[in-house]
Design a protein around this motif. Sequence first.
Motif, mmCIF file in Angstrom:
data_model
loop_
_atom_site.group_PDB
_atom_site.id
_atom_site.type_symbol
_atom_site.label_atom_id
_atom_site.label_comp_id
_atom_site.label_asym_id
_atom_site.label_seq_id
_atom_site.Cartn_x
_atom_site.Cartn_y
_atom_site.Cartn_z
ATOM 1 N N LYS A 1 0.724 -1.206 -0.091
ATOM 2 C CA LYS A 1 -0.039 -0.102 -0.060
ATOM 3 C C LYS A 1 0.772 1.288 0.031
ATOM 4 C CE LYS A 1 -3.917 2.294 2.528
ATOM 5 N NZ LYS A 1 -4.572 2.209 3.809
ATOM 6 N N GLU A 2 2.059 1.193 0.961
ATOM 7 C CA GLU A 2 2.955 2.532 0.942
ATOM 8 C C GLU A 2 3.374 2.695 -0.400
ATOM 9 O OE1 GLU A 2 3.826 4.954 3.055
ATOM 10 O OE2 GLU A 2 1.700 4.309 4.055
ATOM 11 N N ILE A 3 4.098 1.511 -1.005
ATOM 12 C CA ILE A 3 4.804 1.700 -2.377
ATOM 13 C C ILE A 3 3.899 2.278 -3.385
ATOM 14 C CG2 ILE A 3 5.771 0.265 -4.063
ATOM 15 C CD1 ILE A 3 6.886 -1.561 -1.782
ATOM 16 N N LYS A 4 2.601 1.698 -3.351
ATOM 17 C CA LYS A 4 1.537 2.183 -4.396
ATOM 18 C C LYS A 4 1.287 3.531 -4.226
ATOM 19 C CE LYS A 4 -2.629 0.869 -6.554
ATOM 20 N NZ LYS A 4 -3.832 -0.169 -6.762
ATOM 21 N N LEU A 5 0.903 3.965 -3.063
ATOM 22 C CA LEU A 5 0.159 5.319 -2.985
ATOM 23 C C LEU A 5 1.330 6.285 -2.556
ATOM 24 C CD1 LEU A 5 -2.511 4.472 -0.325
ATOM 25 C CD2 LEU A 5 -2.789 4.940 -2.595
ATOM 26 N N ASN A 6 2.681 6.090 -2.281
ATOM 27 C CA ASN A 6 3.404 6.985 -1.619
ATOM 28 C C ASN A 6 4.766 6.854 -2.489
ATOM 29 O OD1 ASN A 6 1.851 8.578 0.326
ATOM 30 N ND2 ASN A 6 2.298 6.875 1.716
ATOM 31 N N LYS A 7 4.747 6.014 -3.601
ATOM 32 C CA LYS A 7 5.862 5.746 -4.501
ATOM 33 C C LYS A 7 7.247 5.370 -3.523
ATOM 34 C CE LYS A 7 3.234 7.230 -7.622
ATOM 35 N NZ LYS A 7 2.629 6.094 -8.668
ATOM 36 N N ARG A 8 7.170 4.603 -2.464
ATOM 37 C CA ARG A 8 8.221 4.232 -1.992
ATOM 38 C C ARG A 8 8.825 2.961 -2.308
ATOM 39 N NH1 ARG A 8 8.080 7.291 2.782
ATOM 40 N NH2 ARG A 8 6.096 7.597 3.524
ATOM 41 N N THR A 9 10.183 2.619 -2.044
ATOM 42 C CA THR A 9 10.791 1.302 -2.582
ATOM 43 C C THR A 9 10.976 0.368 -1.297
ATOM 44 O OG1 THR A 9 13.043 2.272 -2.245
ATOM 45 C CG2 THR A 9 11.924 2.721 -4.303
#
Length: 425
Positions: free
Chosen positions: A336-344
């Motif tokens: 969820k964090e990777i998808k919404l906040n462009k994290r790796t």
Amino acid sequence: MSLKKLNKTQRAAVEATDGPILIFAGAGSGKTRVLTHKMFYLISEELYKPENILSVTFTNKAAKEMKVRVMGLLKTDNLPITIGTFHSVCARLIRVEAKHLDLSPQFAIYDVQDQLDLFKVVLKGLNIPKDTLAPNQARNQISYLKNKMITPSTQARKARTILEKTVVEVYSAYQKALRVNEALDFDDLLLYPLELFDKHPKILAKYQKKWKYILVDEYQDTNRPQFHFLTRLSENNQQICVVGDDDQSIYGWRGADVSNILDFGKFFPSCRIFTLEKNYRSTQQILDAATSVVTHNDRRAKKNLVAANGSGDLLGLFETRDELEEADAIISALEKEIKLNKRTFSDFSVLYRTNAQSRALEDSFRRMGIPYNIVGSIRFYDRKEVKDVLAYLRLVINLRDTISLRRIVNFPPRGIGMKTLDKCV
């Protein structure tokens, strides 16, 4: 280099150099910066010579980092300050003064595994079966007694049960075995200097003159021998500065006594107290959550930590039925964090209480093709091949070290049985 980068309370603590100083340093409040700048200040203002300063902490990493920082502040590659862990400082002192303790300066220092090996020999010699007293149980109980500065003779007067009397018997035999092997364990490293100071006042005076200003990191983790070591050295000139946080005292199970920091003012009535409350590491949400837990401690110094990083996001809490559901929930949160906040993936860390808990997480990560790295493995000096080489080297300089002999006598294989070895040693 000025002290302009310090906040008001940090600077006041650094510039306070007359008499005992107690610094309550909340988590992330810059205690290492205060300690290093205090050493810099003492030297740059020519209040003390570097060789007259003693700084002690609890890990070699912290000691090394501290020394590097101070050398950077002073812009020098040569700094004769004594900076080290309690054990390293005490070990060096004992080697210098070994003759007064009837010890060889080349004495061996036994780690946990060496102790367990020696306890096995001692228990076997006393015909005590493992189901009565296991080596690890004996080591833990005797280490606890040493941390409380209780000798075998003192404990013998208190022993009532058969187990308590057995522990005393093993304690006495273990200490004799250490002497035969010309070895000390880590608890002995803290106790022998106190014996030196008690029996040889001139030696105590020598080190009181040598270390005119003392700084202590993580003071909340000190045990009784460490407390006495520091108070004996500073009892005359009272020039001691201790830094710590009673809220972070978590080593009571191994002898640490949080009352050392909470009652510092009783032992040093003229002390000045500073409280570092500005946190540079976390958000206010995290600090408030942590504070809501530690406020339930029976005794604690009052602190009001304020985050320099603002309020921050709300903390999340979710409960799962088992470790498998927990691992799936963590992966869902990551995705969820990777998808919404462009994290790796490299932006995340997962903390767990025991190493055994990593298995479910690793299985789920591998199944989902998520790359991960486990931090922490077998320490370098705990590796078998390293301990074998060290055992050879220790035996070269101390031929009485039978524990090292037992370790390497069949590495490489020589066909020497344990019965033969027992007869030889």
